[in-house]
Design an enzyme around this catalytic site. Structure first.
Site, PDB file in Angstrom:
ATOM      1  N   TRP A   1       0.827  -1.214   0.000  1.00 54.19           N
ATOM      2  CA  TRP A   1       0.000   0.000   0.000  1.00 54.19           C
ATOM      3  C   TRP A   1       0.852   1.252   0.000  1.00 54.19           C
ATOM      4  O   TRP A   1       0.541   2.228  -0.692  1.00 54.19           O
ATOM      5  CB  TRP A   1      -0.986  -0.018   1.165  1.00 54.19           C
ATOM      6  CG  TRP A   1      -2.011  -1.099   1.013  1.00 54.19           C
ATOM      7  CD1 TRP A   1      -2.186  -2.184   1.809  1.00 54.19           C
ATOM      8  CD2 TRP A   1      -2.992  -1.212  -0.036  1.00 54.19           C
ATOM      9  NE1 TRP A   1      -3.209  -2.963   1.329  1.00 54.19           N
ATOM     10  CE2 TRP A   1      -3.722  -2.396   0.209  1.00 54.19           C
ATOM     11  CE3 TRP A   1      -3.312  -0.439  -1.150  1.00 54.19           C
ATOM     12  CZ2 TRP A   1      -4.760  -2.817  -0.630  1.00 54.19           C
ATOM     13  CZ3 TRP A   1      -4.344  -0.851  -1.984  1.00 54.19           C
ATOM     14  CH2 TRP A   1      -5.058  -2.029  -1.722  1.00 54.19           C
TER      15      TRP A   1
ATOM     16  N   ASP B   1      -1.544   6.489   6.420  1.00 48.48           N
ATOM     17  CA  ASP B   1      -2.622   5.634   5.932  1.00 48.48           C
ATOM     18  C   ASP B   1      -2.905   4.604   7.026  1.00 48.48           C
ATOM     19  O   ASP B   1      -2.088   3.739   7.299  1.00 48.48           O
ATOM     20  CB  ASP B   1      -2.180   4.948   4.633  1.00 48.48           C
ATOM     21  CG  ASP B   1      -3.198   3.920   4.128  1.00 48.48           C
ATOM     22  OD1 ASP B   1      -4.260   3.751   4.772  1.00 48.48           O
ATOM     23  OD2 ASP B   1      -2.920   3.282   3.082  1.00 48.48           O
TER      24      ASP B   1
ATOM     25  N   LYS C   1     -12.249  -1.965   6.625  1.00 43.47           N
ATOM     26  CA  LYS C   1     -11.565  -2.888   7.524  1.00 43.47           C
ATOM     27  C   LYS C   1     -12.083  -2.742   8.953  1.00 43.47           C
ATOM     28  O   LYS C   1     -12.549  -3.701   9.536  1.00 43.47           O
ATOM     29  CB  LYS C   1     -10.053  -2.674   7.485  1.00 43.47           C
ATOM     30  CG  LYS C   1      -9.346  -3.334   6.310  1.00 43.47           C
ATOM     31  CD  LYS C   1      -9.369  -2.521   5.044  1.00 43.47           C
ATOM     32  CE  LYS C   1      -8.657  -3.207   3.893  1.00 43.47           C
ATOM     33  NZ  LYS C   1      -7.940  -2.258   3.047  1.00 43.47           N
TER      34      LYS C   1
HETATM   35  C1  LIG Z   1      -7.339  -1.727   1.954  1.00 47.56           C
HETATM   36  C2  LIG Z   1      -6.263  -0.712   2.003  1.00 47.56           C
HETATM   37  C3  LIG Z   1      -6.150   0.310   1.053  1.00 47.56           C
HETATM   38  C4  LIG Z   1      -7.060   0.418  -0.155  1.00 47.56           C
HETATM   39  O1  LIG Z   1      -8.329   0.764   0.187  1.00 47.56           O
HETATM   40  P1  LIG Z   1      -9.435   1.052  -0.953  1.00 47.56           P
HETATM   41  O2  LIG Z   1     -10.576   1.535  -0.141  1.00 47.56           O
HETATM   42  O3  LIG Z   1      -9.686  -0.228  -1.661  1.00 47.56           O
HETATM   43  O4  LIG Z   1      -8.895   2.082  -1.858  1.00 47.56           O
HETATM   44  C5  LIG Z   1      -5.147   1.236   1.221  1.00 47.56           C
HETATM   45  N1  LIG Z   1      -4.294   1.177   2.250  1.00 47.56           N
HETATM   46  C6  LIG Z   1      -4.356   0.200   3.172  1.00 47.56           C
HETATM   47  C7  LIG Z   1      -3.385   0.181   4.308  1.00 47.56           C
HETATM   48  C8  LIG Z   1      -5.349  -0.774   3.082  1.00 47.56           C
HETATM   49  O5  LIG Z   1      -5.423  -1.744   3.997  1.00 47.56           O
END
Ligand SMILES: *Cc1c(COP(=O)(O)O)cnc(C)c1O
Length: 358
Positions: free
Chosen positions: A103, A171, A195
């Protein structure tokens, strides 16, 4: 009672049952209005009250001071990979990215399309986070971006990296609200909801108001943080049902004692699962270094030909689902987010032990 399995999927992931049950109960007639929340105007009193209550609960749960604004945006965390640099990175400035997984890599790749985004440190195998002493930071950087928890590789920061005074951007898609965290020490934190917060598509952003005031305005209106801050995230039609479910998840979190209580429970869950795996080094290989092991995404491999497939088949037989590792890395991954109960983790520990014993 509906039939429910033990869901260890990485995302969209398990949601708290009380939140889902409430949504089902209220789906046709929301709060005595004779309409579904899905059918309400986002400009109406009923929706607006719920929307503002969601923002209030998010602020309480995060322990977020007045210095920071909360934004509810669309496009998931991936949209933030683009809009963070579009808003915060100017020509002549550089932004630093710390990468220890897939990511972080994607965030950096997007930022490079926008401006001078630099790799400030990378873990070569993604088996741990990047140590502070290995960071090559740009003096005067617009911000330093990192990923608190790498969902695919299963490595997590257990302390905030030292950005040497530069604004920190994180993030937090896969570990937000999983334990106490100092959001206010960050210029901006963001998390896709699917999540730990609710339905996919929605993303929660906490942003420092000073930084927000200096954000770029030479980008399309819809992509500007200021646009959404000025309208309390009601600039255009927000995914109202996603916000409704996000609120229900916040209610559930607060009823359980908030982020501190969640942290204690998540600590018990991760200890139990890693302990079961560590007991059988002949059967399981754990690629992530001990001090970076993720509390949310427990990644492991099985030793021996065909063992992985047999493990996953036995898991399915016991109704433990969503355990296959990400297609890019293989192996097994147990995502044990907030809504995955200690009882579900105990069932997985049982499988881990039974399978190793043969
Ligand atoms: C799942 C995830 C993403 C991507 O999320 P989307 O909503 O599909 O764009 C980005 N960063 C992390 C750390 C993630 O776990």
């Amino acid at each position: 009672m509906a039939h429910r399995v033990h869901n260890f999927g990485a995302g969209p992931a398990a949601l708290p049952l009380p939140a889902l049950a409430r949504a089902r109960e209220e789906l046709l007639d929301w709060g005595g209005t004779g309409m579904s929340v899905l059918e309400h105007s986002h400009r109406g009193d009923a929706y607006e009250a719920m929307h503002h209550d969601t923002l209030l609960r998010l602020r309480r749960l995060a322990g977020l001071p007045d210095t920071h604004e909360i934004l509810l945006l669309q496009g998931g965390a991936s949209m933030q990979f683009a809009t963070v640099p579009m808003n915060l990175l100017r020509p002549g400035e550089a932004a630093d990215y710390v990468v220890h997984g897939a990511w972080g890599d994607k965030a950096l790749a997007e930022a490079k399309l926008v401006g001078d985004a630099r790799l400030a440190g990378k873990h070569p195998t993604c088996a741990a986070t990047v140590r502070d002493e290995d960071l090559a930071l740009t003096p005067g950087a617009a911000y330093v971006h990192y990923t608190t928890n790498e969902t695919i590789h299963g490595a997590q920061y257990h302390q905030v990296p030292d950005a040497k005074g530069a604004p920190l951007v994180a993030d937090m898609s896969s570990d937000i609200f999983s334990r106490p965290f100092d959001h206010a020490r960050h210029a901006l934190t963001y998390a896709g909801a699917q999540k730990n917060l609710g339905p996919s598509g929605l993303v929660v952003v906490f942003v420092d108001k000073g930084l927000l005031a200096r954000a770029r305005t030479d980008i399309p209106q819809i992509l500007r943080y200021q646009t959404h801050a000025k309208s309390a995230s009601l600039y255009n039609t927000i995914p109202t049902f996603a916000v409704y479910l996000l609120r229900e998840v916040c209610v559930w979190l607060e009823e359980r004692g908030g982020v501190a209580a969640m942290g204690a429970e998540n600590d018990r869950k991760q200890r139990a699962l890693y302990a079961a795996l560590d007991e059988h080094p002949g059967a399981y290989e754990l690629p992530v270094e001990r001090d970076a092991r993720s509390w949310m995404n427990v990644v492991f491999r099985l030793r021996g030909d065909g063992a992985e497939a047999r493990f996953l088949a036995e898991a399915a037989r016991r109704e433990l689902v969503g355990l296959r590792g990400h297609r890019s890395v293989g192996g097994v991954r147990a995502s044990i987010y907030n809504a995955v109960s200690e009882a579900s983790v105990a069932r997985l520990c049982e499988l881990v032990r039974d399978f190793a014993r043969g």
